[in-house]
Design a protein around this motif. Structure first.
Motif, PDB file in Angstrom:
ATOM      1  N   ASN A 167      -9.279 -10.615  -4.378  1.00 23.69           N
ATOM      2  CA  ASN A 167     -10.390 -10.121  -3.844  1.00 23.69           C
ATOM      3  C   ASN A 167     -11.627 -10.298  -4.546  1.00 23.69           C
ATOM      4  OD1 ASN A 167     -12.539  -8.327  -3.039  1.00 23.69           O
ATOM      5  ND2 ASN A 167     -11.057  -6.750  -2.286  1.00 23.69           N
ATOM      6  N   PHE A 168     -12.253 -11.634  -4.001  1.00 22.49           N
ATOM      7  CA  PHE A 168     -13.198 -12.335  -4.747  1.00 22.49           C
ATOM      8  C   PHE A 168     -14.628 -11.270  -4.688  1.00 22.49           C
ATOM      9  CE2 PHE A 168     -10.519 -15.955  -3.726  1.00 22.49           C
ATOM     10  CZ  PHE A 168     -10.372 -16.385  -5.073  1.00 22.49           C
ATOM     11  N   GLU A 169     -14.670 -10.419  -3.800  1.00 21.93           N
ATOM     12  CA  GLU A 169     -15.769  -9.433  -3.959  1.00 21.93           C
ATOM     13  C   GLU A 169     -15.714  -8.422  -4.770  1.00 21.93           C
ATOM     14  OE1 GLU A 169     -16.603  -8.410   0.344  1.00 21.93           O
ATOM     15  OE2 GLU A 169     -17.261 -10.642   0.822  1.00 21.93           O
ATOM     16  N   ASN A 170     -14.301  -8.177  -5.044  1.00 22.49           N
ATOM     17  CA  ASN A 170     -14.016  -6.982  -5.831  1.00 22.49           C
ATOM     18  C   ASN A 170     -12.847  -7.365  -6.703  1.00 22.49           C
ATOM     19  OD1 ASN A 170     -13.800  -4.416  -7.035  1.00 22.49           O
ATOM     20  ND2 ASN A 170     -13.379  -3.291  -5.178  1.00 22.49           N
ATOM     21  N   PRO A 171     -13.009  -7.962  -7.672  1.00 22.51           N
ATOM     22  CA  PRO A 171     -11.745  -8.399  -8.527  1.00 22.51           C
ATOM     23  C   PRO A 171     -11.124  -7.373  -9.153  1.00 22.51           C
ATOM     24  CG  PRO A 171     -13.811  -9.272  -9.576  1.00 22.51           C
ATOM     25  CD  PRO A 171     -13.993  -8.788  -7.999  1.00 22.51           C
ATOM     26  N   GLU A 172     -12.165  -6.233  -9.308  1.00 20.78           N
ATOM     27  CA  GLU A 172     -11.341  -4.969 -10.083  1.00 20.78           C
ATOM     28  C   GLU A 172     -10.242  -4.320  -9.160  1.00 20.78           C
ATOM     29  OE1 GLU A 172     -14.742  -5.405  -9.437  1.00 20.78           O
ATOM     30  OE2 GLU A 172     -15.501  -5.461 -11.399  1.00 20.78           O
ATOM     31  N   TYR A 173     -10.459  -4.590  -7.835  1.00 20.92           N
ATOM     32  CA  TYR A 173      -9.201  -3.897  -7.037  1.00 20.92           C
ATOM     33  C   TYR A 173      -8.043  -4.919  -7.177  1.00 20.92           C
ATOM     34  CZ  TYR A 173      -6.474  -3.194  -2.642  1.00 20.92           C
ATOM     35  OH  TYR A 173      -5.877  -2.856  -1.582  1.00 20.92           O
ATOM     36  N   THR A 174      -8.258  -6.027  -7.186  1.00 21.40           N
ATOM     37  CA  THR A 174      -6.903  -6.900  -7.367  1.00 21.40           C
ATOM     38  C   THR A 174      -6.108  -6.609  -8.895  1.00 21.40           C
ATOM     39  OG1 THR A 174      -8.146  -8.734  -6.280  1.00 21.40           O
ATOM     40  CG2 THR A 174      -6.242  -9.446  -7.777  1.00 21.40           C
ATOM     41  N   ALA A 175      -7.123  -6.472  -9.965  1.00 23.62           N
ATOM     42  CA  ALA A 175      -6.648  -5.935 -10.997  1.00 23.62           C
ATOM     43  C   ALA A 175      -6.095  -4.947 -11.182  1.00 23.62           C
ATOM     44  CB  ALA A 175      -7.841  -6.086 -12.272  1.00 23.62           C
ATOM     45  N   ARG A 176      -6.516  -3.924 -10.621  1.00 21.31           N
ATOM     46  CA  ARG A 176      -5.656  -2.531 -10.363  1.00 21.31           C
ATOM     47  C   ARG A 176      -4.631  -2.425  -9.589  1.00 21.31           C
ATOM     48  NH1 ARG A 176      -8.815   1.159 -12.858  1.00 21.31           N
ATOM     49  NH2 ARG A 176     -11.119   0.792 -12.752  1.00 21.31           N
ATOM     50  N   GLU A 177      -4.394  -3.332  -8.504  1.00 19.74           N
ATOM     51  CA  GLU A 177      -3.416  -3.778  -7.790  1.00 19.74           C
ATOM     52  C   GLU A 177      -2.207  -4.067  -8.666  1.00 19.74           C
ATOM     53  OE1 GLU A 177      -2.243  -2.553  -4.325  1.00 19.74           O
ATOM     54  OE2 GLU A 177      -3.893  -1.363  -4.822  1.00 19.74           O
ATOM     55  N   GLY A 178      -2.630  -4.976  -9.433  1.00 15.87           N
ATOM     56  CA  GLY A 178      -1.644  -5.707 -10.441  1.00 15.87           C
ATOM     57  C   GLY A 178      -1.116  -4.353 -11.349  1.00 15.87           C
ATOM     58  N   ILE A 179      -1.910  -3.738 -11.872  1.00 13.99           N
ATOM     59  CA  ILE A 179      -1.142  -2.782 -12.619  1.00 13.99           C
ATOM     60  C   ILE A 179      -0.334  -1.660 -11.925  1.00 13.99           C
ATOM     61  CG2 ILE A 179      -1.858  -0.555 -14.285  1.00 13.99           C
ATOM     62  CD1 ILE A 179      -4.495  -2.311 -14.664  1.00 13.99           C
ATOM     63  N   VAL A 180      -0.805  -1.260 -10.685  1.00  9.26           N
ATOM     64  CA  VAL A 180      -0.029  -0.411  -9.949  1.00  9.26           C
ATOM     65  C   VAL A 180       1.330  -1.009  -9.547  1.00  9.26           C
ATOM     66  CG1 VAL A 180       0.075   0.546  -7.359  1.00  9.26           C
ATOM     67  CG2 VAL A 180      -2.023   0.932  -8.631  1.00  9.26           C
ATOM     68  N   THR A 181       1.378  -2.367  -9.179  1.00  2.00           N
ATOM     69  CA  THR A 181       2.456  -3.018  -8.800  1.00  2.00           C
ATOM     70  C   THR A 181       3.523  -3.096 -10.079  1.00  2.00           C
ATOM     71  OG1 THR A 181       1.260  -4.435  -7.031  1.00  2.00           O
ATOM     72  CG2 THR A 181       3.363  -5.270  -7.839  1.00  2.00           C
ATOM     73  N   LEU A 182       2.956  -3.314 -11.174  1.00  4.50           N
ATOM     74  CA  LEU A 182       3.711  -3.163 -12.402  1.00  4.50           C
ATOM     75  C   LEU A 182       4.524  -2.065 -12.587  1.00  4.50           C
ATOM     76  CD1 LEU A 182       4.735  -4.342 -15.141  1.00  4.50           C
ATOM     77  CD2 LEU A 182       2.798  -3.553 -16.083  1.00  4.50           C
ATOM     78  N   LYS A 183       3.579  -0.935 -12.195  1.00  6.43           N
ATOM     79  CA  LYS A 183       4.403   0.618 -12.387  1.00  6.43           C
ATOM     80  C   LYS A 183       5.416   0.599 -11.451  1.00  6.43           C
ATOM     81  CE  LYS A 183       0.614   2.893 -12.306  1.00  6.43           C
ATOM     82  NZ  LYS A 183      -0.563   3.874 -12.364  1.00  6.43           N
ATOM     83  N   LYS A 184       5.168   0.081  -9.917  1.00  5.54           N
ATOM     84  CA  LYS A 184       6.301   0.196  -9.043  1.00  5.54           C
ATOM     85  C   LYS A 184       7.446  -0.609  -9.710  1.00  5.54           C
ATOM     86  CE  LYS A 184       2.914   1.049  -5.275  1.00  5.54           C
ATOM     87  NZ  LYS A 184       2.397   0.418  -3.981  1.00  5.54           N
ATOM     88  N   PHE A 185       7.224  -1.768 -10.018  1.00  3.18           N
ATOM     89  CA  PHE A 185       8.523  -2.435 -10.662  1.00  3.18           C
ATOM     90  C   PHE A 185       9.248  -1.851 -11.522  1.00  3.18           C
ATOM     91  CE2 PHE A 185      10.074  -5.361 -13.572  1.00  3.18           C
ATOM     92  CZ  PHE A 185      11.026  -6.116 -13.032  1.00  3.18           C
TER      93      PHE A 185
END
Length: 197
Positions: A122-140
């Motif tokens: 998300n180039f307009e909101n890279p924080e969103y992408t970063a947070r989604e990565g952390i959420v995805t790690l927890k889900k994994f």
């Protein structure tokens, strides 16, 4: 995976080769761990995990870059107090630590999310992408049966001040790492870990 994250969270610039090596190991673990859980006799999947483990901790993915071992030190207090497995404690601490320090270098976490977990940038909101990565790690972690919060680990939120007080703060009252943490910072990481879902 934790040993790779601790090399990946670096303040060293222009480390593309070791970034890609770290990402390859992480992607391998994301692919192969569920295969081994589903079929413990899968020799090929186990061989890939063993190779990933060797690469993760033989020094090559950390070559030429600063490293971050804060999450390891934070976890050691959990293992000492609750006699939990080190890897289980890291599964609880790592996402909480990432969430706490993400703003130090949002693009590093966004890069991790895109390259390892395939999350669109998300180039307009890279924080969103970063947070989604952390959420995805927890889900994994949860998907492979790892704990992701204090209650699942058997830790107690009321012990947080004691846990943080026992940490070593050799850098004028701060830890060494990607971000230098005070005792108050460590308490905040533990509090995030306590409440993770």
């Amino acid at each position: 995976m934790a040993h790779v994250f601790e090399r990946y969270l670096t303040n060293t610039k222009e480390v593309e080769i070791t970034d890609r090596l770290c990402e390859a190991v992480l992607m391998t673990m994301v692919k192969e761990t569920p295969r081994v859980i589903a079929d413990p006799d899968n020799y090929e999947a186990r061989a890939n995990i063993m190779w990933a483990g060797t690469v993760a901790h033989n020094g090559i993915v950390g070559a030429g870059r600063s490293q971050d071992w804060n999450s390891h030190d934070i976890e050691h207090e959990l293992s000492a107090k609750y006699d939990c497995a080190h890897g289980a404690g890291l599964a609880v601490v790592m996402p909480a630590y990432m969430e706490y320090v993400m703003d130090h270098n949002v693009m590093r976490f966004a890069q991790l999310a895109c390259r390892v977990f395939g999350i669109p940038m998300n180039f307009e909101n890279p924080e969103y992408t970063a947070r989604e990565g952390i959420v995805t790690l927890k889900k994994f972690f949860r998907s492979i049966g790892m704990p992701v919060n204090f209650s699942e680990l058997g830790a107690k939120e009321e012990d947080i001040p004691e846990l943080a007080a026992k940490m070593n703060y050799p850098n004028d009252g701060k830890t060494w790492g990607f971000v230098h943490l005070t005792k108050e910072d460590v308490e905040k990481v533990y509090r995030i870990a306590a409440k993770n879902t």
